[in-house]
Every structure is written in structure tokens, then in C-alpha cells.
Design a protein around this motif. Structure first.
Motif, mmCIF file in Angstrom:
data_model
loop_
_atom_site.group_PDB
_atom_site.id
_atom_site.type_symbol
_atom_site.label_atom_id
_atom_site.label_comp_id
_atom_site.label_asym_id
_atom_site.label_seq_id
_atom_site.Cartn_x
_atom_site.Cartn_y
_atom_site.Cartn_z
ATOM 1 N N ARG A 118 0.811 -1.227 0.000
ATOM 2 C CA ARG A 118 0.000 0.000 0.000
ATOM 3 C C ARG A 118 0.845 1.278 0.000
ATOM 4 N NH1 ARG A 118 -4.925 1.500 4.211
ATOM 5 N NH2 ARG A 118 -5.986 2.981 2.826
ATOM 6 N N PRO A 119 1.925 1.366 0.778
ATOM 7 C CA PRO A 119 2.705 2.617 0.769
ATOM 8 C C PRO A 119 3.455 2.871 -0.532
ATOM 9 C CG PRO A 119 3.136 1.324 2.770
ATOM 10 C CD PRO A 119 2.424 0.427 1.809
ATOM 11 N N LEU A 120 3.465 1.906 -1.451
ATOM 12 C CA LEU A 120 4.252 2.046 -2.676
ATOM 13 C C LEU A 120 3.485 2.642 -3.845
ATOM 14 C CD1 LEU A 120 6.283 -1.263 -2.609
ATOM 15 C CD2 LEU A 120 7.267 1.008 -2.897
ATOM 16 N N THR A 121 2.172 2.708 -3.766
ATOM 17 C CA THR A 121 1.424 3.139 -4.947
ATOM 18 C C THR A 121 1.764 4.573 -5.333
ATOM 19 O OG1 THR A 121 -0.481 3.575 -3.514
ATOM 20 C CG2 THR A 121 -0.478 1.506 -4.737
ATOM 21 N N ASP A 122 1.961 5.460 -4.357
ATOM 22 C CA ASP A 122 2.322 6.843 -4.691
ATOM 23 C C ASP A 122 3.709 6.926 -5.305
ATOM 24 O OD1 ASP A 122 -0.092 7.912 -3.949
ATOM 25 O OD2 ASP A 122 0.554 8.474 -1.929
ATOM 26 N N VAL A 123 4.614 6.055 -4.862
ATOM 27 C CA VAL A 123 5.952 5.997 -5.467
ATOM 28 C C VAL A 123 5.836 5.639 -6.938
ATOM 29 C CG1 VAL A 123 8.186 4.806 -5.455
ATOM 30 C CG2 VAL A 123 7.068 5.395 -3.284
ATOM 31 N N TYR A 124 5.025 4.637 -7.236
ATOM 32 C CA TYR A 124 4.867 4.203 -8.621
ATOM 33 C C TYR A 124 4.124 5.245 -9.460
ATOM 34 C CZ TYR A 124 6.651 -0.387 -7.418
ATOM 35 O OH TYR A 124 7.460 -1.414 -7.006
ATOM 36 N N ARG A 125 3.160 5.943 -8.871
ATOM 37 C CA ARG A 125 2.477 6.999 -9.626
ATOM 38 C C ARG A 125 3.473 8.059 -10.091
ATOM 39 N NH1 ARG A 125 -1.485 5.985 -5.700
ATOM 40 N NH2 ARG A 125 -3.430 5.226 -6.611
ATOM 41 N N GLU A 126 4.359 8.443 -9.188
ATOM 42 C CA GLU A 126 5.340 9.465 -9.558
ATOM 43 C C GLU A 126 6.265 8.966 -10.656
ATOM 44 O OE1 GLU A 126 8.910 11.703 -9.760
ATOM 45 O OE2 GLU A 126 8.894 9.717 -8.812
ATOM 46 N N LEU A 127 6.677 7.703 -10.580
ATOM 47 C CA LEU A 127 7.563 7.135 -11.592
ATOM 48 C C LEU A 127 6.866 6.992 -12.938
ATOM 49 C CD1 LEU A 127 9.303 4.398 -9.391
ATOM 50 C CD2 LEU A 127 10.385 6.462 -10.318
ATOM 51 N N VAL A 128 5.596 6.578 -12.919
ATOM 52 C CA VAL A 128 4.833 6.446 -14.162
ATOM 53 C C VAL A 128 4.767 7.779 -14.894
ATOM 54 C CG1 VAL A 128 2.530 6.054 -15.128
ATOM 55 C CG2 VAL A 128 3.428 4.492 -13.426
ATOM 56 N N ASN A 129 4.562 8.853 -14.143
ATOM 57 C CA ASN A 129 4.343 10.159 -14.755
ATOM 58 C C ASN A 129 5.615 10.848 -15.234
ATOM 59 O OD1 ASN A 129 1.470 10.551 -14.703
ATOM 60 N ND2 ASN A 129 1.580 10.722 -12.475
ATOM 61 N N ARG A 130 6.757 10.277 -14.981
ATOM 62 C CA ARG A 130 7.996 10.902 -15.442
ATOM 63 C C ARG A 130 8.084 10.836 -16.971
ATOM 64 N NH1 ARG A 130 13.056 9.572 -11.403
ATOM 65 N NH2 ARG A 130 11.993 10.068 -9.453
ATOM 66 N N GLN A 131 8.638 11.889 -17.542
ATOM 67 C CA GLN A 131 8.744 11.949 -18.999
ATOM 68 C C GLN A 131 9.647 10.859 -19.557
ATOM 69 O OE1 GLN A 131 9.829 15.899 -20.245
ATOM 70 N NE2 GLN A 131 7.747 16.694 -19.956
ATOM 71 N N ASP A 132 10.656 10.449 -18.789
ATOM 72 C CA ASP A 132 11.598 9.457 -19.326
ATOM 73 C C ASP A 132 11.146 8.018 -19.111
ATOM 74 O OD1 ASP A 132 12.001 9.474 -16.571
ATOM 75 O OD2 ASP A 132 14.175 9.203 -16.708
ATOM 76 N N THR A 133 9.975 7.807 -18.513
ATOM 77 C CA THR A 133 9.431 6.449 -18.429
ATOM 78 C C THR A 133 8.935 6.069 -19.822
ATOM 79 O OG1 THR A 133 8.819 6.698 -16.099
ATOM 80 C CG2 THR A 133 7.704 4.970 -17.349
ATOM 81 N N PRO A 134 9.529 5.030 -20.439
ATOM 82 C CA PRO A 134 9.315 4.783 -21.879
ATOM 83 C C PRO A 134 8.018 4.064 -22.212
ATOM 84 C CG PRO A 134 10.849 3.164 -21.007
ATOM 85 C CD PRO A 134 10.525 4.096 -19.869
ATOM 86 N N LEU A 135 6.912 4.739 -21.929
ATOM 87 C CA LEU A 135 5.588 4.177 -22.220
ATOM 88 C C LEU A 135 4.711 5.265 -22.834
ATOM 89 C CD1 LEU A 135 5.033 2.255 -18.862
ATOM 90 C CD2 LEU A 135 5.482 1.201 -21.091
ATOM 91 N N ALA A 136 3.792 4.850 -23.689
ATOM 92 C CA ALA A 136 2.862 5.792 -24.315
ATOM 93 C C ALA A 136 1.939 6.402 -23.257
ATOM 94 C CB ALA A 136 2.049 5.079 -25.388
ATOM 95 N N ALA A 137 1.412 7.591 -23.563
ATOM 96 C CA ALA A 137 0.569 8.299 -22.599
ATOM 97 C C ALA A 137 -0.652 7.481 -22.195
ATOM 98 C CB ALA A 137 0.139 9.644 -23.185
#
Length: 237
Positions: A194-213
Motif C-alpha cells: 500500500r505505501p508504494l502506490t504513490d511511489v509508482y504513480r510518480e515514476l509512471v508520470n515521469r517523462q523518461d518512463t518509456p511508455l505511451a501516454a
């Protein structure tokens, strides 16, 4: 039960394949997904190695390999990634953490370093680097293990955009799939994740995360689902 046609497997939710058709169904789905990818033979070799290393491992009610298959399938199918290194790393992401001595063989050095060297020689340096980034360090008795895990995830993935893709698929399988865990394990996993979901949200939203919008939005929706499930499990205690 015999597997349905390829067209049905291709659209069936991954945990449904697991529940109804098991490892055989997941293998068939993965082979469908990687058939048109570059270096599909290398991916088949990665699957063979994962099968060998994790052959006696369990993941709750099912073979551990099912988890690895779902992680790899999700990377190709749901995340629309065609980089074979990321798919291979998805299949092998727990190989060093769980089976470093077997993977290292007679190589000199620490089991972890030797195992990563073996992966690099078999599958290339990028695969080994991704696996290294998602491999947990040895437990530090001076730090709470959940805190150590969260700190490792945040620090390691901060500088490893490719590894984020593998870890997001891994977390989705563990978090959104938590309802498929054995009853006693649900609360333990909910407290851990549970405490990790916000960590992953921030990582997902980074511009250099190589995934389509639109893929990033899909993952954010999955993280919302995971949070809802964690809350329901923990409130039932």
C-alpha cells in the motif's frame, strides 16, 4: 481443460487464464505475444531458463512461473512494448534474487554478481542491468524490511527508466492481483504494497518512463484499483 483458440486467449484477462488454464494457457499466450517480436528465439531461451530456475517455486496457490509469465505478457500486450530486452527481463526479473547460486554456477565472486554476469553473457548487458535494478538487496537487520524495500524501489528505479516498466508490471500483478492470493497472505501483502502506490504513480508520470501516454493512464488506473483493494483488505482486519 483444453485451451481455447488463440483468439480467445489473446483477449482473456491474465488472471482468468491462470485460474482456468494455468501455466499451459499462460505459456501459449506469451508465445502468441512474442511471435512477431525481434529475437523471439532469445525470448524462448529466457522462458526456458526461468522455467528451469523456478521449477519448484510456488506463488500462493500456483506455480511461481505463472507470475513471471503474466509480468512478461503484460509488458508486451498491455504496455505495448516491443523491446525484447524488457520482455526477457520480465521473465527473469526474480532469477538473481531467488536463484543466484544456481544461475552463477562455478563463476567466481559473489553469487549476485556472478549471476548477473551469467545473465549478461546469455541475454546481453541491458537485460542484466534491468534485472539488477529490480533485485532486492540483502536484508539490513537495522532497518524495517518494508521500509528498506520501499527505499530500494524508489532509489533504484529513480535512475533506471527501463526497469520501471518491469517493476510496474510486477507490482500490478502483485497488487491488482492480490485478491488471488491465499487468505492469510492478503493482509501481509496489502501492508507491504500500500505505501508504494504513490511511489509508482510518480515514476509512471515521469517523462523518461518509456511508455505511451495512454499506457501510463492505464497503469495509473490499475494503481487506483490496487489502492481500493488494499484498503478493503486492511479495513476488514
Amino acid at each position: 481443460m483444453s485451451n481455447p483458440g488463440a483468439g480467445v486467449l489473446a483477449v482473456m484477462p491474465l488472471h482468468t487464464i491462470s485460474e482456468v488454464y494455468g501455466e499451459t494457457g499462460l505459456r501459449e499466450r506469451l508465445l502468441l505475444e512474442i511471435a512477431e517480436l525481434p529475437e523471439s528465439d532469445r525470448l524462448t531461451q529466457a522462458l526456458e531458463l526461468a522455467t528451469e530456475l523456478h521449477r519448484d517455486d510456488r506463488y500462493g496457490r500456483e506455480p511461481y512461473l505463472n507470475h513471471l509469465l503474466r509480468v512478461a505478457i503484460r509488458i508486451v500486450s498491455h504496455y505495448e512494448v516491443r523491446d525484447p530486452d524488457l520482455v526477457a527481463a520480465g521473465l527473469l526479473h526474480d532469477s538473481v534474487e531467488d536463484h543466484a547460486p544456481e544461475l552463477a554456477g562455478d563463476r567466481p565472486g559473489s553469487p549476485t554478481d556472478a549471476a548477473l554476469t551469467e545473465l549478461a553473457e546469455r541475454f546481453g548487458g541491458r537485460v542484466a542491468e534491468i534485472v539488477a535494478a529490480v533485485t532486492n538487496p540483502e536484508p539490513d537487520p537495522a532497518i524495517d524490511r518494508h521500509v528498506q524495500y520501499r527505499e530500494h524501489v524508489a532509489a533504484s528505479l529513480d535512475r533506471a527508466p527501463l526497469a520501471r516498466v518491469v517493476k510496474l508490471s510486477d507490482f500490478t500483478d502483485n497488487g491488482v492481483g492480490i485478491l488471488y492470493a491465499d487468505g492469510p497472505a492478503m493482509q501481509k501483502l496489502a501492508n507491504k504494497y500500500r505505501p508504494l502506490t504513490d511511489v509508482y504513480r510518480e515514476l509512471v508520470n515521469r517523462q523518461d518512463t518509456p511508455l505511451a501516454a495512454h499506457v501510463k493512464q492505464h497503469i495509473l488506473d490499475q494503481l487506483d484499483s490496487a489502492d481500493q483493494r488494499f484498503a478493503a483488505i486492511l479495513s476488514a482486519d
